[in-house]
Design a protein around this motif. Structure first.
Motif, short mmCIF file in Angstrom:
data_model
loop_
_atom_site.label_atom_id
_atom_site.label_comp_id
_atom_site.label_asym_id
_atom_site.label_seq_id
_atom_site.Cartn_x
_atom_site.Cartn_y
_atom_site.Cartn_z
N ARG A 188 46.12 5.59 -37.11
CA ARG A 188 44.86 5.08 -36.91
C ARG A 188 45.05 4.02 -35.43
NH1 ARG A 188 42.27 3.69 -42.66
NH2 ARG A 188 40.50 3.66 -41.38
N HIS A 189 43.74 3.64 -35.26
CA HIS A 189 43.46 3.04 -33.96
C HIS A 189 43.05 1.49 -34.29
CE1 HIS A 189 44.00 6.28 -31.59
NE2 HIS A 189 43.15 6.85 -32.32
N VAL A 190 43.92 0.34 -33.94
CA VAL A 190 43.67 -1.01 -34.18
C VAL A 190 43.30 -1.74 -32.94
CG1 VAL A 190 44.63 -3.29 -35.01
CG2 VAL A 190 45.29 -1.03 -36.15
N THR A 191 42.13 -2.34 -33.35
CA THR A 191 41.67 -3.12 -32.04
C THR A 191 41.62 -4.73 -32.36
OG1 THR A 191 40.21 -1.29 -31.19
CG2 THR A 191 40.01 -3.57 -30.18
N THR A 192 42.37 -5.48 -31.48
CA THR A 192 42.29 -7.04 -31.90
C THR A 192 41.32 -7.68 -30.68
OG1 THR A 192 44.11 -7.51 -30.47
CG2 THR A 192 44.45 -6.79 -32.78
N ASP A 200 39.69 1.71 -36.38
CA ASP A 200 38.93 3.01 -36.03
C ASP A 200 37.36 2.72 -35.84
OD1 ASP A 200 41.16 4.53 -36.19
OD2 ASP A 200 40.87 5.27 -38.00
N GLY A 201 37.24 1.24 -35.07
CA GLY A 201 36.21 0.71 -34.80
C GLY A 201 35.23 0.14 -35.79
N THR A 245 47.91 2.89 -33.08
CA THR A 245 48.09 2.28 -31.82
C THR A 245 47.11 0.80 -31.97
OG1 THR A 245 45.50 2.80 -31.25
CG2 THR A 245 47.38 4.59 -30.41
N VAL A 246 47.48 -0.05 -31.13
CA VAL A 246 47.00 -1.36 -31.17
C VAL A 246 46.60 -1.79 -29.80
CG1 VAL A 246 47.21 -3.99 -31.63
CG2 VAL A 246 48.75 -2.23 -32.98
N LEU A 287 50.85 -7.52 -36.86
CA LEU A 287 50.54 -8.00 -35.55
C LEU A 287 50.98 -9.13 -34.91
CD1 LEU A 287 46.69 -6.90 -36.04
CD2 LEU A 287 48.09 -5.85 -34.61
N ARG A 288 51.00 -10.25 -35.92
CA ARG A 288 51.34 -11.52 -35.30
C ARG A 288 52.82 -11.88 -35.14
NH1 ARG A 288 48.02 -15.73 -35.01
NH2 ARG A 288 49.61 -17.22 -35.66
#
Lengths: 335, 158
Positions: B71-75, B54-55, B8-9, B28-29
């Motif tokens: 896993r979880h990606v946050t931008t 993941d934080g 996930t993003v 991502l880009r």
């Protein structure tokens, strides 16, 4: 980057089998901060990559039977901040948080850190620079090149590349052992024996056998390790490789005015081709009061045999001072 | 070689067939058009590509994208509140003039949010030490330290 095969094993046994079957052109990938970086710049070009970064069998960290045991897959940031590491081995914790940046420490593993390759610009630079470590027999561009960051201890005619890590310096000072598992079973060896001197085979950077994986690091819990520190001198305050560093441990006895050294540990980084234990300097200090003169002499003994090139002679005196200052700061914080 | 990868993003599910050579930053880009993470050095030196995995803050340029499976990606695009307003650290960057050209800013803010969450923003010295992986070519460091200090104190107070 050349194409490669990617394999994500579910168990350590699967990883070892993949390494054995793949031979020399198969590499282990953990945090990626060394291998993937070097693949990007073309210095590493594995045919296959075995990704062990999520193997649960490798991410433990515990105190048991007089030892601290750190899984090879534990992250640098987690180990550095762990209360037992900070209490029992301050020098190990400090060597970790003074390495790299927090982003990199969240990625990089303990096993990967021990296998980190040199940052020598000529090694990383690729063609047109000759490098005996990268391409055996081609020569050493650093010898006649910009050598300000190069090693002065443990060098050879064929290689003067500095060992870049911090953690291994602290591990060597406190007699850490690595456990490895391979196709022929398990064995252990001192961290101090993991990396051979460059000699005339600088491309041989470790003594692990084909298919072997570092599973954990073990550190004996001792009084001297609990009274330890890691001093790192570098071109800027943070996030830089060491010009010189020292992992030291000290146990003193007697009245504060004339406390004598009962036990000590000294290892150097940033000045040598491998993590450098200064056993002769330790021996010399035993039984002596830790005066400023004694600390300086210990530093001089630690740097004995240094062979500077053209621009890195400063590292000899800097190494002496780094050892002396780290010992004196530690003795003052103890008393 | 193609590796089917699910992750996930910013809470959005993604399923992509990845070449194992691709970095998370490039995915991502270039694939997802999430351009907040910036490509500065692409070698793990500058911190402009910092994201949370993941934080935890990591460098997306040195993360092979296949490693984010499950896993979880946050931008920076994923840090605003439910109403879409600015994150408190974004507000603090504006208040403290913590940027000039802005190229390093998404990385600075992602790193700064993590620095506060880790408990490494207690003093200015701690902030400087634990933000040293984010380089600012414009030299906005005093503003960056001030913004993180202010946001950390507000977080503590609330």
């Amino acid at each position: 980057m050349l194409p490669f095969t990617y394999f994500r094993p579910r168990t350590l046994d699967e990883a070892i089998e993949a390494l054995r079957a793949g031979g020399e052109s198969t590499k282990l990938l953990a945090g990626g901060t060394t291998l993937y970086d070097m693949m990007k710049i073309g210095v590493e070009a594995p045919a296959a990559v075995v990704d062990i970064h999520l193997l649960r069998e490798l991410d433990h960290l515990e105190v048991r039977a007089g030892e601290l045991v750190i899984g090879a897959g534990a992250r640098m940031s987690a180990v550095s901040a762990h209360p037992e590491v900070r209490r029992l081995f301050p020098a190990v914790s400090e060597s970790l948080w003074r390495s790299a940046s927090q982003q990199l420490r969240n990625m990089a593993t303990i096993g990967g850190n021990l296998m980190q390759r040199t940052r020598c610009a000529y090694f990383r630079g690729g063609v047109p620079y000759p490098c005996n470590k990268r391409d055996p027999g081609t020569g050493c561009a650093a010898r006649d090149g910009v050598d300000g960051g190069m090693a002065v201890l443990g060098t050879s005619d064929d290689c003067i590349a500095t060992y870049p890590g911090d953690l291994a310096v602290a591990l060597v000072a406190f007699d850490a052992v690595v456990d490895v598992l391979g196709p022929d079973g398990a064995r252990s060896l001192p961290v101090a024996q993991l990396r051979p001197l460059p000699g005339d085979t600088p491309h041989v950077e470790h003594v692990l056998r084909p298919g072997e994986v570092i599973t954990q690091v073990r550190l004996p819990i001792t009084a001297v390790a609990a009274k330890s520190a890691y001093l790192k001198i570098r071109p800027r305050e943070s996030y830089a490789f060491a010009f010189a560093s020292a992992a030291v441990g000290l146990v003193l006895a007697g009245s504060p005015a004339e406390a004598a050294v009962i036990e000590c540990r000294i290892a150097l980084g940033g000045v040598s081709t491998v993590p450098w234990r200064a056993a002769a300097a330790e021996q010399w200090l035993i039984g002596r009061p830790l005066t400023e003169d004694a600390a300086r002499t210990a530093g001089e003994i630690a740097m004995r045999g240094a062979e500077p090139g053209r621009a890195n002679a400063f590292k000899v005196e800097l190494g002496v001072h780094t050892v002396a200052q780290s010992l004196l700061s530690l003795s003052r914080s103890e008393s | 070689m193609v590796v089917p990868t699910t992750f996930t993003v910013n809470d959005t599910h993604q399923q992509l067939d990845l070449d194992p050579r691709e970095s998370l930053l490039d995915v991502l880009r270039e694939r997802l058009r999430i351009t907040g993470p910036k490509k500065g050095c692409d070698q793990g030196h500058c911190g402009a590509c910092t994201v949370h995995l993941d934080g935890q803050r990591v460098l997306s340029c040195l993360t092979p994208a296949v490693q984010v499976e499950g896993r979880h990606v946050t931008t920076i695009e994923g840090i605003s509140g439910p109403g879409g307003g600015l994150h408190p650290l974004q507000e603090a960057f504006i208040e403290n003039d913590a940027l000039q050209c802005g190229y390093c800013t998404p990385g600075q803010i992602m790193s700064g949010i993590a620095c506060i969450a880790e408990g490494n923003a207690g003093t200015d010295d701690d902030i400087r030490e634990y933000m040293s992986g984010n380089v600012c070519r414009c030299g906005a460091y005093p503003g960056i330290v001030a913004a993180i200090r202010q946001c950390a104190h507000r977080t503590e107070a609330s």
